[in-house]
Structure formats: structure tokens, C-alpha cells
Design a protein around this motif. Structure first.
Motif, PDB file in Angstrom:
ATOM      1  N   UNK A 102       0.646  12.953 -12.300  1.00  7.45           N
ATOM      2  CA  UNK A 102       0.702  12.259 -13.584  1.00  7.45           C
ATOM      3  C   UNK A 102       1.921  12.759 -14.340  1.00  7.45           C
ATOM      4  N   UNK A 103       2.678  11.831 -14.894  1.00  5.91           N
ATOM      5  CA  UNK A 103       3.736  12.143 -15.831  1.00  5.91           C
ATOM      6  C   UNK A 103       3.251  11.680 -17.197  1.00  5.91           C
ATOM      7  N   UNK A 108      -8.959  19.708  -6.937  1.00  3.07           N
ATOM      8  CA  UNK A 108      -8.068  18.602  -7.282  1.00  3.07           C
ATOM      9  C   UNK A 108      -6.639  19.145  -7.291  1.00  3.07           C
ATOM     10  N   UNK A 109      -5.774  18.559  -6.508  1.00  2.00           N
ATOM     11  CA  UNK A 109      -4.393  19.051  -6.385  1.00  2.00           C
ATOM     12  C   UNK A 109      -3.385  18.199  -7.150  1.00  2.00           C
ATOM     13  N   UNK A 110      -3.865  17.312  -7.993  1.00  2.00           N
ATOM     14  CA  UNK A 110      -2.978  16.432  -8.756  1.00  2.00           C
ATOM     15  C   UNK A 110      -2.024  17.255  -9.625  1.00  2.00           C
ATOM     16  N   UNK A 111      -0.738  16.940  -9.519  1.00  2.00           N
ATOM     17  CA  UNK A 111       0.294  17.592 -10.337  1.00  2.00           C
ATOM     18  C   UNK A 111       0.353  16.899 -11.696  1.00  2.00           C
ATOM     19  N   UNK A 112       0.604  17.678 -12.745  1.00  2.00           N
ATOM     20  CA  UNK A 112       0.670  17.141 -14.104  1.00  2.00           C
ATOM     21  C   UNK A 112       1.942  17.641 -14.777  1.00  2.00           C
ATOM     22  N   UNK A 113       2.720  16.706 -15.315  1.00  2.00           N
ATOM     23  CA  UNK A 113       3.911  17.050 -16.094  1.00  2.00           C
ATOM     24  C   UNK A 113       3.762  16.404 -17.464  1.00  2.00           C
ATOM     25  N   UNK A 114       3.871  17.214 -18.515  1.00  2.00           N
ATOM     26  CA  UNK A 114       3.698  16.716 -19.880  1.00  2.00           C
ATOM     27  C   UNK A 114       4.955  16.951 -20.698  1.00  2.00           C
ATOM     28  N   UNK A 156      16.016   9.199 -21.880  1.00  2.00           N
ATOM     29  CA  UNK A 156      16.001   9.066 -20.416  1.00  2.00           C
ATOM     30  C   UNK A 156      16.292  10.389 -19.716  1.00  2.00           C
ATOM     31  N   UNK A 157      17.214  11.177 -20.246  1.00  2.00           N
ATOM     32  CA  UNK A 157      17.531  12.470 -19.623  1.00  2.00           C
ATOM     33  C   UNK A 157      16.323  13.397 -19.653  1.00  2.00           C
ATOM     34  N   UNK A 158      15.641  13.457 -20.773  1.00  2.00           N
ATOM     35  CA  UNK A 158      14.458  14.312 -20.878  1.00  2.00           C
ATOM     36  C   UNK A 158      13.391  13.847 -19.893  1.00  2.00           C
ATOM     37  N   UNK A 159      13.214  12.548 -19.773  1.00  2.00           N
ATOM     38  CA  UNK A 159      12.212  12.016 -18.840  1.00  2.00           C
ATOM     39  C   UNK A 159      12.580  12.374 -17.397  1.00  2.00           C
ATOM     40  N   UNK A 160      13.820  12.106 -17.004  1.00  2.00           N
ATOM     41  CA  UNK A 160      14.191  12.356 -15.605  1.00  2.00           C
ATOM     42  C   UNK A 160      14.221  13.841 -15.261  1.00  2.00           C
ATOM     43  N   UNK A 161      14.498  14.689 -16.239  1.00  2.00           N
ATOM     44  CA  UNK A 161      14.546  16.135 -15.983  1.00  2.00           C
ATOM     45  C   UNK A 161      13.170  16.795 -15.976  1.00  2.00           C
ATOM     46  N   UNK A 162      12.163  16.148 -16.576  1.00  2.00           N
ATOM     47  CA  UNK A 162      10.868  16.806 -16.754  1.00  2.00           C
ATOM     48  C   UNK A 162       9.673  16.080 -16.149  1.00  2.00           C
ATOM     49  N   UNK A 163       9.885  14.899 -15.608  1.00  2.00           N
ATOM     50  CA  UNK A 163       8.822  14.185 -14.912  1.00  2.00           C
ATOM     51  C   UNK A 163       9.243  13.952 -13.472  1.00  2.00           C
ATOM     52  N   UNK A 164       8.281  13.803 -12.566  1.00  2.00           N
ATOM     53  CA  UNK A 164       8.650  13.481 -11.186  1.00  2.00           C
ATOM     54  C   UNK A 164       9.417  12.154 -11.123  1.00  2.00           C
ATOM     55  N   UNK A 195      10.266   8.378  -9.903  1.00  2.00           N
ATOM     56  CA  UNK A 195       9.347   7.272  -9.610  1.00  2.00           C
ATOM     57  C   UNK A 195       8.928   7.285  -8.144  1.00  2.00           C
ATOM     58  N   UNK A 196       7.633   7.142  -7.910  1.00  2.00           N
ATOM     59  CA  UNK A 196       7.107   7.046  -6.545  1.00  2.00           C
ATOM     60  C   UNK A 196       5.719   6.442  -6.607  1.00  2.00           C
ATOM     61  N   UNK A 197       5.227   5.908  -5.484  1.00  2.00           N
ATOM     62  CA  UNK A 197       3.925   5.222  -5.498  1.00  2.00           C
ATOM     63  C   UNK A 197       2.737   6.119  -5.863  1.00  2.00           C
ATOM     64  N   UNK A 198       2.857   7.427  -5.720  1.00  2.00           N
ATOM     65  CA  UNK A 198       1.754   8.329  -6.036  1.00  2.00           C
ATOM     66  C   UNK A 198       1.745   8.834  -7.461  1.00  2.00           C
ATOM     67  N   UNK A 199       2.649   8.315  -8.295  1.00  2.00           N
ATOM     68  CA  UNK A 199       2.802   8.788  -9.669  1.00  2.00           C
ATOM     69  C   UNK A 199       2.306   7.744 -10.662  1.00  2.00           C
ATOM     70  N   UNK A 200       1.596   8.206 -11.690  1.00  2.00           N
ATOM     71  CA  UNK A 200       1.222   7.343 -12.808  1.00  2.00           C
ATOM     72  C   UNK A 200       1.777   7.974 -14.081  1.00  2.00           C
ATOM     73  N   UNK A 201       2.409   7.147 -14.918  1.00  2.00           N
ATOM     74  CA  UNK A 201       2.929   7.581 -16.208  1.00  2.00           C
ATOM     75  C   UNK A 201       1.910   7.204 -17.283  1.00  2.00           C
ATOM     76  N   UNK A 202       1.584   8.168 -18.136  1.00  2.00           N
ATOM     77  CA  UNK A 202       0.677   7.939 -19.260  1.00  2.00           C
ATOM     78  C   UNK A 202       1.449   8.181 -20.554  1.00  2.00           C
ATOM     79  N   UNK A 203       1.323   7.267 -21.513  1.00  2.00           N
ATOM     80  CA  UNK A 203       2.066   7.354 -22.778  1.00  2.00           C
ATOM     81  C   UNK A 203       1.095   7.192 -23.944  1.00  2.00           C
TER      82      UNK A 203
END
Length: 160
Positions: A28-29, A53-59, A107-115, A117-125
Motif C-alpha cells: 500500500x502506498x 501479513x507481509x504487506x508493505x506499507x509506505x505513508x 511528484x518527486x515526493x511520491x516517486x521517492x517515497x512510494x513503490x 507503479x505495479x499490479x500488486x500496489x494500491x494507492x490510498x489517499x
């Protein structure tokens, strides 16, 4: 600050219907602003409370000032205790010597701190409407997917 006991306030939300099931995503991003941390923290605690649960979380958590960071002690403690939870603060008015993000989420903060884009990722806002709108647009431009007006659990970008 100006409210008295018995005053009335108007509330809206939640928008969208999010239900987590173990294994639904590899990661999750999360991007939250101010009180938008509330649904994120619920999900973070739920995920981290299950050691299987091995889900990775980036906030990414954005606020105006350092004193505005809600639940900071709890978030810092969770990040220190769990390798699969990364935390990055962004302040619009940072104190001198601040070492994390400055200004608004971009955009820089997002790309530097979230995984990436990939099919196993969900972004929550979740956050103030102008922030949610801007962040959702950036996520779409960065290839995470387009957020719907009313989000569903299966959406790749989910707005609370």
C-alpha cells in the motif's frame, strides 16, 4: 479552538467503501493530509497487528506545521517497530533543521517515497479536498492509475 460544548459542526464522508482482506495487495502506498490520517492509521494498525501479513506499507503524511502532525508518537513507534512500514512527513511550514519533505506533496515526493507503479500496489489517499484532487491527478500522471469519483476496493487508486 472556537467551539463550545453544544456547538454543531457539519461533517461529510466517508466516500468510497474500502474493505481489506489479507493478501489483496503486496503493498500500500498511502498519502494523507491532516485528519486524513484516520483511515490510514486504522489500516496500518490492522496490517501490522498480523505477523503473518507481509504487506508493505509506505505513508506520506502532509501537514502545515510540525505541531499539526496528529498521532506522531504512535506513527513513529510503528515505523520503528516494523520494517515493512515506512513513514515520510511533509510540512508546508517546517521548523529550522527539518530533514523531511517541505512544501506540498509533489511528484518527486511520491516517486521517492512510494513503490513504483505495479499490479500488486494500491494507492490510498485521504485529506483536504484540494490535496486529494491534486495528489490523485499526480498519481494518474505517474502511472498509478486514475481515481474514480467514488472509489471501490478494487480500484488501484482509492480516495477516502
Amino acid at each position: 479552538e472556537g467551539l463550545k460544548v453544544g456547538d454543531k459542526v457539519q461533517c461529510r464522508g466517508p466516500k468510497g467503501a474500502f474493505q481489506y482482506s489479507k493478501g489483496m495487495n503486496k503493498a500500500f502506498g498511502m498519502i494523507a493530509g491532516g485528519t486524513g490520517i484516520t483511515p490510514m492509521l486504522q489500516i496500518i494498525i490492522h496490517l501490522l497487528s498480523d505477523p503473518t501479513d507481509t504487506t508493505e506499507i509506505s505513508l506520506i503524511f502532509a501537514n502545515v506545521r510540525e505541531a499539526d502532525i496528529l498521532l506522531r508518537d504512535q506513527l513513529d513507534e510503528l515505523a520503528a517497530e516494523h520494517d515493512r512500514f515506512s513513514l515520510y512527513y511533509v510540512l508546508n511550514e517546517p521548523p529550522e533543521g527539518w530533514s523531511m519533505g517541505v512544501g506540498f506533496v509533489n511528484k518527486d515526493i511520491i516517486t521517492e517515497n512510494l513503490p513504483a507503479p505495479n499490479p500488486g500496489l494500491k494507492i490510498l489517499i485521504c485529506g483536504p479536498p484540494p490535496m486529494v484532487k491534486a495528489v490523485a491527478a499526480m498519481c494518474n500522471e505517474l502511472g498509478y492509475g486514475k481515481a474514480n469519483a467514488v472509489s471501490k476496493t478494487h480500484d488501484s487508486v482509492f480516495k477516502f
